[in-house]
Write a protein that holds these residues in place. Structure first.
Motif, PDB file in Angstrom:
ATOM      1  N   VAL A 179      -8.220  -2.209   6.235  1.00 55.37           N
ATOM      2  CA  VAL A 179      -8.544  -2.007   4.923  1.00 55.37           C
ATOM      3  C   VAL A 179      -9.939  -2.785   5.084  1.00 55.37           C
ATOM      4  CG1 VAL A 179      -8.141  -3.373   2.859  1.00 55.37           C
ATOM      5  CG2 VAL A 179      -6.586  -2.350   4.228  1.00 55.37           C
ATOM      6  N   LEU A 233       1.023  -1.235   0.067  1.00 62.11           N
ATOM      7  CA  LEU A 233      -0.334   0.077  -0.169  1.00 62.11           C
ATOM      8  C   LEU A 233       0.617   1.263   0.049  1.00 62.11           C
ATOM      9  CD1 LEU A 233      -2.996  -1.657   3.134  1.00 62.11           C
ATOM     10  CD2 LEU A 233      -2.942  -0.813   0.306  1.00 62.11           C
ATOM     11  N   VAL A 263      -1.567   2.038   7.704  1.00 57.01           N
ATOM     12  CA  VAL A 263      -3.678   2.052   7.881  1.00 57.01           C
ATOM     13  C   VAL A 263      -3.038   1.107   8.550  1.00 57.01           C
ATOM     14  CG1 VAL A 263      -4.220   0.407   5.959  1.00 57.01           C
ATOM     15  CG2 VAL A 263      -2.270   1.521   4.721  1.00 57.01           C
TER      16      VAL A 263
END
Length: 205
Positions: free
Chosen positions: A88, A80, A85
């Motif tokens: 998702v 990514l 992150v």
């Protein structure tokens, strides 16, 4: 690769008061505390945040993004383009003929690495993307919802850069690039990033 920012940093999360104090200490003059000035300071902060994020690949305040690829760069795992992150939300494959299919979550998992987060298959490889199709990944990235959760060096870099934008607003933008102090603060966060999917359709089968 196409990267779409689905949400923007919340206005209340921007460190307007901290920037005002930083400017007062740096110039020796009180910065007006009014709505118009606050809006201007918020604009400089957004510009500085965008610049720091572009240089580092790190998302300071939590937002939602969608990455669209012609194909996976590697079906063994897709990096990514931003970090960190935290989630998702969905992976979708468009077959290029008008049909969009969401890939079941049991077919992939997030590897939440601090520098290179990845989507990994739970089986052998990630699902096939048709020759004329695309794959879209919607994810949430950022250090947190509040400014206090941003690492101190990145937060200071934003204030310094926003102050430079504030001081230079009467000029034409030709005074130079990133200030050395800002570059030094963000250096450890920078990395060489691989953003795109496979380079050509000839890689497809």
């Amino acid at each position: 690769m196409m990267l779409i920012e689905e949400t923007a940093p919340a206005a209340e999360a921007l460190p307007v008061a901290a920037l005002r104090e930083h400017l007062r200490l740096g110039t020796g003059f009180e910065i007006a505390d009014d709505t118009a000035e606050d809006m201007a300071l918020a604009g400089f902060l957004r510009a500085a945040i965008a610049t720091i994020e572009a240089r580092t690949g790190k998302v300071l305040l939590t937002r939602r993004f969608t990455m669209q690829l012609d194909d996976w760069r590697d079906r063994l795992g897709q990096t990514l383009p931003l970090a960190p992150v935290t989630q998702v939300e969905k992976v979708e494959i468009d077959d290029g003929m008008g049909t969009v299919t969401e890939v079941p979550q049991e077919n992939w998992r997030l590897l939440p690495h601090g520098q290179r987060p990845m989507i990994l298959p739970t089986g052998v490889i990630l699902p096939h993307v048709p020759r004329r199709g695309t794959v879209s990944v919607t994810f949430v990235a950022g250090f947190g919802d509040s400014w206090s959760q941003v690492p101190a060096d990145l937060a200071q870099a934003v204030l310094m850069l926003a102050a430079r934008y504030y001081e230079d607003r009467g000029h034409d933008g030709t005074k130079g690039g990133m200030p050395f102090g800002v570059s030094a603060l963000i250096e450890r966060w920078r990395q060489v990033r691989t953003l795109a999917g496979r380079g050509g359709r000839e890689a497809r089968r």
